[in-house]
Scaffold this motif. Sequence first.
Motif, mmCIF file in Angstrom:
data_model
loop_
_atom_site.group_PDB
_atom_site.id
_atom_site.type_symbol
_atom_site.label_atom_id
_atom_site.label_comp_id
_atom_site.label_asym_id
_atom_site.label_seq_id
_atom_site.Cartn_x
_atom_site.Cartn_y
_atom_site.Cartn_z
ATOM 1 N N THR A 1 20.421 2.224 11.860
ATOM 2 C CA THR A 1 20.603 1.831 12.859
ATOM 3 C C THR A 1 20.284 0.185 12.829
ATOM 4 N N GLN A 2 19.255 -0.329 12.156
ATOM 5 C CA GLN A 2 18.652 -2.075 12.201
ATOM 6 C C GLN A 2 19.201 -2.619 10.755
ATOM 7 N N SER A 3 19.344 -3.588 11.914
ATOM 8 C CA SER A 3 20.138 -4.664 10.455
ATOM 9 C C SER A 3 18.745 -5.694 9.970
ATOM 10 N N ASP A 4 18.245 -5.954 11.189
ATOM 11 C CA ASP A 4 16.644 -6.177 10.460
ATOM 12 C C ASP A 4 15.768 -6.294 9.069
ATOM 13 N N LYS A 5 16.070 -7.248 8.379
ATOM 14 C CA LYS A 5 15.552 -6.839 6.808
ATOM 15 C C LYS A 5 13.810 -6.989 6.850
ATOM 16 N N GLU A 6 13.072 -7.636 7.744
ATOM 17 C CA GLU A 6 12.074 -7.252 7.843
ATOM 18 C C GLU A 6 11.464 -5.632 8.248
ATOM 19 N N ILE A 7 12.123 -5.455 9.102
ATOM 20 C CA ILE A 7 11.970 -4.160 9.738
ATOM 21 C C ILE A 7 12.731 -3.018 8.089
ATOM 22 N N LEU A 8 13.581 -3.258 8.260
ATOM 23 C CA LEU A 8 14.152 -2.579 7.189
ATOM 24 C C LEU A 8 12.841 -2.357 6.045
ATOM 25 N N ARG A 9 12.597 -3.680 5.339
ATOM 26 C CA ARG A 9 11.675 -3.540 5.021
ATOM 27 C C ARG A 9 10.468 -2.557 4.911
ATOM 28 N N LYS A 10 9.803 -2.810 6.033
ATOM 29 C CA LYS A 10 8.716 -2.225 6.294
ATOM 30 C C LYS A 10 9.034 -0.456 6.700
ATOM 31 N N VAL A 11 10.536 -0.289 6.549
ATOM 32 C CA VAL A 11 10.925 1.087 6.601
ATOM 33 C C VAL A 11 11.054 1.935 5.811
ATOM 34 N N GLY A 12 11.202 1.216 4.675
ATOM 35 C CA GLY A 12 12.112 1.603 3.439
ATOM 36 C C GLY A 12 10.021 2.392 3.284
ATOM 37 N N VAL A 13 9.405 1.049 2.848
ATOM 38 C CA VAL A 13 7.830 1.797 2.842
ATOM 39 C C VAL A 13 7.247 2.404 3.155
ATOM 40 N N ILE A 14 6.953 2.589 4.602
ATOM 41 C CA ILE A 14 6.827 4.755 5.503
ATOM 42 C C ILE A 14 7.825 5.184 4.312
ATOM 43 N N ALA A 15 9.174 4.718 4.165
ATOM 44 C CA ALA A 15 9.985 5.946 4.265
ATOM 45 C C ALA A 15 9.345 6.332 2.251
ATOM 46 N N GLY A 16 9.434 5.730 0.923
ATOM 47 C CA GLY A 16 8.911 6.017 0.187
ATOM 48 C C GLY A 16 7.445 6.648 -0.192
ATOM 49 N N LYS A 17 6.745 5.943 1.242
ATOM 50 C CA LYS A 17 5.022 6.770 0.925
ATOM 51 C C LYS A 17 5.562 8.415 1.456
ATOM 52 N N SER A 18 6.450 8.126 2.542
ATOM 53 C CA SER A 18 6.585 10.188 3.200
ATOM 54 C C SER A 18 7.195 11.124 1.881
ATOM 55 N N GLU A 19 8.136 10.151 1.396
ATOM 56 C CA GLU A 19 8.849 11.210 -0.372
ATOM 57 C C GLU A 19 7.656 10.740 -0.784
ATOM 58 N N MET A 20 6.384 10.148 -0.691
ATOM 59 C CA MET A 20 5.336 10.742 -1.983
ATOM 60 C C MET A 20 4.965 12.091 -1.416
ATOM 61 N N ILE A 21 4.616 11.314 -0.347
ATOM 62 C CA ILE A 21 3.396 12.412 -0.004
ATOM 63 C C ILE A 21 4.048 13.533 0.456
ATOM 64 N N GLU A 22 5.449 13.793 0.381
ATOM 65 C CA GLU A 22 6.500 15.146 0.122
ATOM 66 C C GLU A 22 6.121 15.408 -1.536
ATOM 67 N N ARG A 23 6.022 14.856 -2.149
ATOM 68 C CA ARG A 23 6.005 15.264 -3.412
ATOM 69 C C ARG A 23 4.312 15.764 -3.705
ATOM 70 N N LEU A 24 3.472 15.207 -3.612
ATOM 71 C CA LEU A 24 2.356 15.520 -3.527
ATOM 72 C C LEU A 24 1.795 16.743 -2.376
ATOM 73 N N ILE A 25 2.454 16.695 -1.896
ATOM 74 C CA ILE A 25 2.257 17.913 -0.478
ATOM 75 C C ILE A 25 2.527 19.213 -1.156
ATOM 76 N N ASP A 26 4.319 19.307 -1.984
ATOM 77 C CA ASP A 26 5.003 19.887 -3.049
ATOM 78 C C ASP A 26 3.923 20.634 -3.746
ATOM 79 N N ASN A 27 3.629 19.938 -4.887
ATOM 80 C CA ASN A 27 2.969 20.016 -6.064
ATOM 81 C C ASN A 27 2.075 20.386 -5.830
ATOM 82 N N MET A 28 1.245 20.315 -4.388
ATOM 83 C CA MET A 28 -0.290 20.776 -3.852
ATOM 84 C C MET A 28 0.239 22.594 -3.193
ATOM 85 N N PHE A 29 1.232 22.421 -3.040
ATOM 86 C CA PHE A 29 1.590 24.227 -2.120
ATOM 87 C C PHE A 29 1.836 24.502 -3.143
ATOM 88 N N HIS A 30 3.041 24.336 -4.623
ATOM 89 C CA HIS A 30 3.510 24.991 -5.334
ATOM 90 C C HIS A 30 1.992 25.783 -6.377
#
Length: 428
Positions: free
Chosen positions: A247-276
């Motif tokens: 929904t957003q078109s602002d590049k700065e917001i999209l950049r920050k959202v991308g960082v958050i999304a990337g860190k969330s993906e990394m956290i999810e992988r770490l949690i999966d590894n720890m869980f399994h």
Amino acid sequence: MKIRQITAGITICILAFIMITLTYINKSGEENIPDMVWYNEEITKIEEELLQGATREAIEQAHGCIILFIEDSDYQSRLNEYLIDGSMILDLCRKEENLYREGGIENDAAESVYVGKAVWQIKKERYHMLRGRLQQIVIASGIVLLAVSYGLLLILYLNYIKPFRELQEFTTQIAKGNLELPLPIRRNNFFGAFTESFDLMREELKQARESEYQANISKKELIAELSHDIKTPVATIKATCEVLQATQSDKEILRKVGVIAGKSEMIERLIDNMFHATMEELALLRVEPTEESSLIIPEMFRDFKYYGQITLINEIPECLLFIDKLRFQQALDNIINNSYKYAGTEVRVSFAENKDGVIVMIKDRGEGVAEDELALLSGKFYRGSNAEGKSGSGLGLYLVENFMTQMKGGMECYCEDGFVVELFLKKV
């Protein structure tokens, strides 16, 4: 029976055996010694046989003696030898009938005429008698010695050897890690206190191991449950990032959202590894099914909406089921996560009832898996051919099947216009 009683019983038996044996030997020895009455009876028999004309050889053989007649040329020399030898020598007479007149009347009279000697070699008989008695004493002494030795060995074995063997076997089992084998403790054992200390050590080791095991299990279960619970807010963060990116078109917001999304993906992988990893160490988490209403299951699916679209086709039949809510929710999470990861389509859920329980059918619209891989999917660490490039450890369906089995239910996988997992829950 107490050791002292056993020892006293063996001692009494040995003493009784010795007394009976010695009494028998004395009696048997006395019975073999001839007396003067016997010799006189023998002399009377020999004289009667001489009167009847019996030969010397026949008499000697019949009465076990030696006959010396005075008319023998070597009579005196042989007699001297027997006197020196200490043999039993008795006079031997022969009765002869003579007629004589007394007072003008003729009378018949029997006159005893000395004819020689009857000799019994007592030394030779006594030697054989003493030899026989000695043999009996030796045999009896051997039997008594064996009995005494057996009794002493029995006491030695019961009091010393057997306790040490039990301690040896006990320490071997302890070294192997078997702490369930108790060490028998006997009140009259000389090593009773020593044995009791060993058994107390075993009990302490067993309790320490059990406490350590329970502590490790609790710690790993806590990690697994926290890992699972953290996945929900992480999934919400990821879903929010996806919405913002769409929904957003602002590049700065999209950049920050991308960082958050990337860190969330990394956290999810770490949690999966720890869980399994934690689940792998636990192998099987403790499952404690209780009686629960079937109506709690649709609510569980609504909690997974962050994965994507989940559609409940029909209402679940209301009944009581054997279910562990936490483990069943983890099973559903593993299945839906796999569908979202490998298919990326809508998940459709339907319910069916039979006389034994309720069937929960979870179906996606993906490509499914090859027919020859279906039987392997619930194997530990197995991942299908479509798992390349995707995170995971191959424990998801393995854990689901184990959870369902421990809840007295089951799991079945097949392909039908997508991949389908059926979970069976047993009625109360």
